[in-house]
Every structure is written in structure tokens, then in C-alpha cells.
Design a protein around this motif. Structure first.
Motif, PDB file in Angstrom:
ATOM      1  N   SER A 180       0.855  -1.180   0.000  1.00 41.13           N
ATOM      2  CA  SER A 180       0.000   0.000   0.000  1.00 41.13           C
ATOM      3  C   SER A 180       0.894   1.234   0.000  1.00 41.13           C
ATOM      4  O   SER A 180       2.056   1.165   0.378  1.00 41.13           O
ATOM      5  CB  SER A 180      -0.938   0.013   1.210  1.00 41.13           C
ATOM      6  OG  SER A 180      -0.187   0.108   2.401  1.00 41.13           O
ATOM      7  N   ALA A 181       0.332   2.343  -0.414  1.00 35.94           N
ATOM      8  CA  ALA A 181       1.119   3.571  -0.502  1.00 35.94           C
ATOM      9  C   ALA A 181       0.205   4.769  -0.335  1.00 35.94           C
ATOM     10  O   ALA A 181      -1.015   4.648  -0.399  1.00 35.94           O
ATOM     11  CB  ALA A 181       1.843   3.641  -1.842  1.00 35.94           C
ATOM     12  N   VAL A 191       5.573   4.066   0.794  1.00 35.30           N
ATOM     13  CA  VAL A 191       5.100   2.729   0.435  1.00 35.30           C
ATOM     14  C   VAL A 191       5.314   1.796   1.626  1.00 35.30           C
ATOM     15  O   VAL A 191       6.389   1.768   2.217  1.00 35.30           O
ATOM     16  CB  VAL A 191       5.848   2.190  -0.800  1.00 35.30           C
ATOM     17  CG1 VAL A 191       5.381   0.805  -1.166  1.00 35.30           C
ATOM     18  CG2 VAL A 191       5.686   3.139  -1.964  1.00 35.30           C
ATOM     19  N   LYS A 197       4.968  -2.329   2.577  1.00 33.90           N
ATOM     20  CA  LYS A 197       4.790  -3.641   1.970  1.00 33.90           C
ATOM     21  C   LYS A 197       5.400  -4.694   2.868  1.00 33.90           C
ATOM     22  O   LYS A 197       6.146  -4.384   3.798  1.00 33.90           O
ATOM     23  CB  LYS A 197       5.417  -3.688   0.579  1.00 33.90           C
ATOM     24  CG  LYS A 197       6.920  -3.444   0.564  1.00 33.90           C
ATOM     25  CD  LYS A 197       7.447  -3.433  -0.852  1.00 33.90           C
ATOM     26  CE  LYS A 197       8.950  -3.367  -0.895  1.00 33.90           C
ATOM     27  NZ  LYS A 197       9.620  -4.559  -0.391  1.00 33.90           N
ATOM     28  N   CYS A 207       3.183   0.570  -8.040  1.00 29.56           N
ATOM     29  CA  CYS A 207       2.092   1.511  -7.795  1.00 29.56           C
ATOM     30  C   CYS A 207       1.874   2.332  -9.060  1.00 29.56           C
ATOM     31  O   CYS A 207       2.826   2.715  -9.732  1.00 29.56           O
ATOM     32  CB  CYS A 207       2.427   2.442  -6.623  1.00 29.56           C
ATOM     33  SG  CYS A 207       2.544   1.589  -5.049  1.00 29.56           S
ATOM     34  N   ASP A 237       3.633   3.435 -14.013  1.00 30.94           N
ATOM     35  CA  ASP A 237       3.806   2.468 -12.924  1.00 30.94           C
ATOM     36  C   ASP A 237       5.217   2.613 -12.380  1.00 30.94           C
ATOM     37  O   ASP A 237       6.177   2.763 -13.141  1.00 30.94           O
ATOM     38  CB  ASP A 237       3.606   1.036 -13.430  1.00 30.94           C
ATOM     39  CG  ASP A 237       2.188   0.768 -13.864  1.00 30.94           C
ATOM     40  OD1 ASP A 237       1.271   1.407 -13.325  1.00 30.94           O
ATOM     41  OD2 ASP A 237       1.992  -0.109 -14.734  1.00 30.94           O
ATOM     42  N   LEU A 275      -2.747   8.642  -6.766  1.00 28.93           N
ATOM     43  CA  LEU A 275      -2.356   7.254  -6.630  1.00 28.93           C
ATOM     44  C   LEU A 275      -3.561   6.389  -7.007  1.00 28.93           C
ATOM     45  O   LEU A 275      -4.584   6.411  -6.328  1.00 28.93           O
ATOM     46  CB  LEU A 275      -1.894   6.954  -5.205  1.00 28.93           C
ATOM     47  CG  LEU A 275      -1.531   5.510  -4.897  1.00 28.93           C
ATOM     48  CD1 LEU A 275      -0.307   5.095  -5.684  1.00 28.93           C
ATOM     49  CD2 LEU A 275      -1.281   5.347  -3.409  1.00 28.93           C
ATOM     50  N   CYS A 329      -1.924   0.099  -5.808  1.00 31.94           N
ATOM     51  CA  CYS A 329      -0.682  -0.664  -5.756  1.00 31.94           C
ATOM     52  C   CYS A 329      -1.013  -2.149  -5.837  1.00 31.94           C
ATOM     53  O   CYS A 329      -2.041  -2.591  -5.319  1.00 31.94           O
ATOM     54  CB  CYS A 329       0.072  -0.380  -4.470  1.00 31.94           C
ATOM     55  SG  CYS A 329       0.620   1.332  -4.321  1.00 31.94           S
TER      56      CYS A 329
END
Length: 132
Positions: free
Chosen positions: A54-55, A73, A75, A83, A99, A126, A129
């Protein structure tokens, strides 16, 4: 003259067919309710567990042909992913989309990425992701 009662004496001949039907409906309702609850739990679990990357956009700075975006970010360790960012002009038209990959063992990454645009962008959005 009195009329004869058509009702059977209570407790003498077992349950009536209405009582048996009510019991079967209650059991079926409980089984279906438990199945629905299990299904909702299954999808909720996989929605939370499968979100391995996620970001969020911290800040962005737009120039005439690019937008510099500061991404944070999060992860799982060892998870690779990407993302997708986009930028729009003041009139709402999309002027850039790209991307950006994130690899390595770090679980948190702060990175400034440059999104090339065809005109001056006024947003940095955004889109999402994904692992992979």
C-alpha cells in the motif's frame, strides 16, 4: 346444542405439522445465516491479508512537463510490487500515467518519483498498488 371441538387434545398426538415446519424453517435459517457469516468472513479475511503493498502520496510538485511525487510505500518484507500514478491538467484531462516498481526487503520506503506529463499537471493521484 353444542358443537364438537375439532382440535386435538394438546400433548397427546405429538407436534402439529405447523410446529414441525416452524422448527425446520428455524434450522434452515440458522444454517443459511451461519453460511453467509462464514462467506463474509472469508472475503473480509482475504481482502485484508492480500493487501501486501500500500502507498500514499505525501506531497507533489508540478512543473511544465513532469510531476515529482513523494510516495510512502508499505509492503511485506521481500514483496515486490508496483504503484500506478496519474496526473491531470486543470481541465480534468489526463496528462500522465506511469507504474513505479518497489522491490527489496524494506517494509517501508519513502521515494520521490518523477511522472512525465504531456502538459502541466495539477494533480498527483495514486490509482493503486499491486504485488507482482
Amino acid at each position: 346444542m353444542s358443537t364438537a371441538s375439532t382440535r386435538l387434545p394438546e400433548g397427546r398426538y405429538g407436534r402439529s405439522s405447523d410446529e414441525r415446519a416452524d422448527r425446520k424453517l428455524k434450522i434452515a435459517g440458522a444454517v443459511l445465516g451461519a453460511a453467509l457469516l462464514a462467506l463474509v468472513g472469508y472475503f473480509a479475511y482475504h481482502y485484508v491479508v492480500e493487501s501486501k503493498i500500500s502507498a500514499q502520496v505525501i506531497t507533489f510538485e508540478a512543473t511544465d512537463n513532469a510531476v515529482k511525487v513523494h510516495l510512502e510505500v508499505h509492503k511485506d518484507s521481500g514483496t515486490d510490487g508496483y504503484c500506478t500514478l496519474r496526473s491531470q491538467a486543470a481541465d480534468g484531462s489526463e496528462v500522465g500515467r506511469a507504474d513505479f516498481r518497489f522491490t527489496g526487503s524494506a517494509t517501508r520506503t519513502d521515494k520521490v518519483v518523477t511522472l512525465r506529463t504531456t502538459a502541466k499537471g495539477t494533480t498527483a493521484e495514486l490509482l493503486g498498488c499491486h504485488t507482482g
